[in-house]
Design a protein around this motif. Structure first.
Motif, mmCIF file in Angstrom:
data_model
loop_
_atom_site.group_PDB
_atom_site.id
_atom_site.type_symbol
_atom_site.label_atom_id
_atom_site.label_comp_id
_atom_site.label_asym_id
_atom_site.label_seq_id
_atom_site.Cartn_x
_atom_site.Cartn_y
_atom_site.Cartn_z
ATOM 1 N N ASP A 275 15.260 -5.961 -24.982
ATOM 2 C CA ASP A 275 14.657 -5.362 -26.178
ATOM 3 C C ASP A 275 13.759 -6.330 -26.932
ATOM 4 O OD1 ASP A 275 15.950 -3.002 -25.650
ATOM 5 O OD2 ASP A 275 17.528 -3.272 -27.163
ATOM 6 N N TRP A 276 14.136 -7.620 -26.950
ATOM 7 C CA TRP A 276 13.427 -8.567 -27.803
ATOM 8 C C TRP A 276 12.621 -9.592 -27.013
ATOM 9 C CZ3 TRP A 276 12.576 -7.908 -32.776
ATOM 10 C CH2 TRP A 276 13.384 -7.002 -33.469
ATOM 11 N N GLY B 85 9.839 -11.635 -28.616
ATOM 12 C CA GLY B 85 10.029 -11.579 -30.063
ATOM 13 C C GLY B 85 9.253 -10.484 -30.757
ATOM 14 N N SER B 86 8.385 -10.862 -31.661
ATOM 15 C CA SER B 86 7.672 -9.899 -32.495
ATOM 16 C C SER B 86 6.836 -8.924 -31.676
ATOM 17 C CB SER B 86 6.771 -10.637 -33.491
ATOM 18 O OG SER B 86 5.834 -11.460 -32.801
ATOM 19 N N SER C 12 7.742 -7.311 -29.286
ATOM 20 C CA SER C 12 8.595 -6.222 -28.807
ATOM 21 C C SER C 12 9.301 -5.479 -29.941
ATOM 22 C CB SER C 12 9.646 -6.777 -27.835
ATOM 23 O OG SER C 12 9.103 -7.007 -26.552
ATOM 24 N N GLU C 13 8.884 -5.686 -31.185
ATOM 25 C CA GLU C 13 9.581 -5.026 -32.300
ATOM 26 C C GLU C 13 9.578 -3.515 -32.156
ATOM 27 O OE1 GLU C 13 10.066 -6.133 -36.332
ATOM 28 O OE2 GLU C 13 8.646 -7.785 -36.101
ATOM 29 N N ALA D 139 12.038 -2.541 -29.476
ATOM 30 C CA ALA D 139 13.417 -2.713 -29.939
ATOM 31 C C ALA D 139 13.837 -1.589 -30.879
ATOM 32 C CB ALA D 139 13.576 -4.069 -30.617
ATOM 33 N N TYR E 111 20.284 -3.622 -34.672
ATOM 34 C CA TYR E 111 19.160 -4.432 -35.157
ATOM 35 C C TYR E 111 18.811 -4.099 -36.611
ATOM 36 C CZ TYR E 111 18.595 -4.776 -30.059
ATOM 37 O OH TYR E 111 18.802 -4.967 -28.706
ATOM 38 N N ARG F 112 16.483 -11.585 -36.614
ATOM 39 C CA ARG F 112 15.184 -10.918 -36.519
ATOM 40 C C ARG F 112 14.066 -11.823 -37.036
ATOM 41 N NH1 ARG F 112 13.201 -5.575 -36.698
ATOM 42 N NH2 ARG F 112 15.312 -4.724 -36.937
ATOM 43 N N LEU G 4 13.356 -14.507 -34.487
ATOM 44 C CA LEU G 4 12.654 -13.945 -33.328
ATOM 45 C C LEU G 4 11.203 -13.638 -33.658
ATOM 46 C CD1 LEU G 4 15.409 -11.465 -32.064
ATOM 47 C CD2 LEU G 4 14.617 -13.504 -30.865
ATOM 48 N N SER G 5 10.976 -13.132 -34.855
ATOM 49 C CA SER G 5 9.619 -12.740 -35.235
ATOM 50 C C SER G 5 8.723 -13.937 -35.523
ATOM 51 C CB SER G 5 9.673 -11.819 -36.457
ATOM 52 O OG SER G 5 10.385 -10.637 -36.154
#
Length: 478
Positions: free
Chosen positions: A378-379, A382-383, A385-386, A389, A398, A407, A410-411
């Motif tokens: 899903d991630w 990181g950002s 794939s927001e 996700a 999440y 979060r 990851l972002s």
């Protein structure tokens, strides 16, 4: 066989018919040979891709020598701690070293077997492998390689037509012989056996072999520094392996000293499991009743095994210096955990604070019971794939406050090669997984109807994962 580069160097170690390193052996004669798996991708890398099926069976079912290679297989001698108890009565009991060759990187690689018949170390075993055991090893090695774990590769699996009797699976069971491609067959237990025999000269010879073949940059080291430098490399690579298992959510199951080697390569897959969630107590082997080799204790097992390797090397190097080298394990493991988790998440490392993020990430995974492989899927990047996700079955997790810090991290991390998200794999609805129920579902039609379609479909799915992630897990970096 244009790019085939034979180099049978291990046999040069042995004196007096192989002693003290190995024993020449003879492969079993099997009544039948049906190729069930052929690793064409790796066969091409080592110059064996153009073998006909008849030639494949000749070499990897009947074990006729490859050209200019070992003229007789050799069973390697070793001892080992098995669940922390020393056992001097083991060695290659159902396998042998069949050939050695160089790949396109000019690395020395070994072709070794599993289920190829009795050896002097078989004890009460029949030296055979069940077909189910072989199928499980194919699935494990393919999945781990795709996830970026430095692992042996299953090279061949041939069903052999015998009926086997086992306590842990329905019998009579179908039989098979497996060939694996490895970077090293030098187990910690090989040094332990030589130390048990107080054979200083042989330990020094094995150290020289490891340095020459795996760590040539250490060639200029002499005396005690030579021993210590090799040990430091083993510490470093074992730490990296433990971290890679954690990032893959993988539990090896039997981390005895005879199942670890000096290059830190994962190999010998028996009761393995992939963890459905981040449960530190999750075990792979039903007989591991104390959780000695549980998911969260694999680094501890690696460090303990390294201490036993250091004990064997103490015949040639000072104990305090070996202990000092062993103390490098913890910082090496932290660094390797950061590398492995950021790589699996498709993120570039920031530097300071990376390991703290990994710790927090695993804590959140453990507390929430988030599906292990799903979170990485899903991630990824990181950002980038927001949106993906937010459409996940795990989206509610999440959205919780306890995920906000994760979060944010990851972002804020820079995506690494975000173009990989354009692969079909990431356009799918779910990640490729290898949980025990899936393994059993793949095996059931093989057992009941000789239907291999689910097995082939899973290998194709793993192939899409491997291509999407684009890891070079095959490359050993000394």
């Amino acid at each position: 066989m244009e790019n085939y580069k034979p180099d049978p160097v291990f046999e040069k170690l042995g004196l007096d018919n192989g002693a003290p390193f190995y024993d020449p052996v003879t492969a079993a004669a099997f009544p039948d040979h049906t190729v069930r798996y052929r690793n064409q991708r790796w066969a091409e890398k080592v110059g064996l891709g153009d073998l006909s099926e008849e030639g494949w069976v000749s070499h990897f079912g009947r074990f006729e020598p490859l050209p200019d290679n070992l003229q007789a297989p050799v069973a390697i001698r070793y001892h080992g701690h098995q669940f922390r108890s020393y056992n001097p009565d083991i060695g290659d009991g159902r396998g042998f070293l069949f050939a050695q060759l160089r790949d396109e990187q000019n690395r020395l690689l070994d072709l070794g077997t599993k289920g190829s018949g009795k050896t002097p170390y078989s004890r009460f075993g029949d030296g055979r492998l069940t077909l189910k055991g072989g199928v499980r090893e194919v699935l494990a090695t393919e999945m781990l390689e795709a996830q970026g774990v430095y692992t042996s590769k299953t090279f061949s699996l041939i069903e052999t037509g015998e009926k086997l009797y086992r306590e842990d699976e329905p019998s009579p069971a179908r039989s098979a012989v497996l060939v694996r491609l490895s970077h090293s067959h030098v187990r910690f237990g090989a040094f332990q056996r030589l130390a048990y025999e107080k054979n200083d000269e042989a330990i020094a010879a094995l150290v020289d072999y490891c340095i020459e073949q795996f760590y040539p940059a250490l060639a200029g080291k002499e005396g005690e520094d030579r021993i210590l430098s090799l040990f430091e490399k083993a510490v470093q690579h074992t730490a990296q392996l433990a971290a890679q298992w954690m990032a893959a959510g993988f539990v090896h199951g039997v981390l005895n000293t005879d199942n670890m080697n000096v290059t830190g390569e994962s190999f010998d897959y028996g009761p393995w499991r992939f963890a459905p969630i981040a449960d530190p107590s999750f075990t792979a082997a039903y007989f591991d009743q104390t959780g000695l080799y549980a998911f969260g204790r694999q680094a501890e097992a690696g460090a303990w095994n390294l201490a036993q390797l250091g004990g064997a090397l103490s015949l040639l190097a000072p104990v305090e210096a070996l202990n000092e080298a062993l103390r490098l394990f913890s910082p090496a493991y932290e660094e390797a955990m950061s590398d492995a988790f950021f790589r699996r998440l498709g993120l570039r490392r920031a530097g300071e604070g990376d390991f703290a993020f990994v710790t927090n990430f695993l804590r959140w995974m453990t507390e929430t019971g988030a599906p292990y492989e799903r979170v990485f899927f899903d991630w990824f990047c990181g950002s980038a794939s927001e949106d993906r996700a937010s459409q996940s079955p795990a989206a509610e997790l999440y959205a919780q406050d306890k995920f906000s810090e994760i979060r944010d991290a990851l972002s804020s991390a820079a995506p690494d090669r975000p173009e990989r998200l354009a692969r079909d794999y990431f356009k799918g609805a779910k990640p490729c997984t290898m949980l025990i129920d899936e393994v059993e579902a793949i095996w059931a039609p093989i057992a009941d109807e000789d239907d291999w379609s689910a097995f082939r479909a899973k290998l194709e799915e793993i192939g899409r994962l491997r291509e999407a992630l684009g890891f070079d897990a095959s490359r050993f970096i000394p």
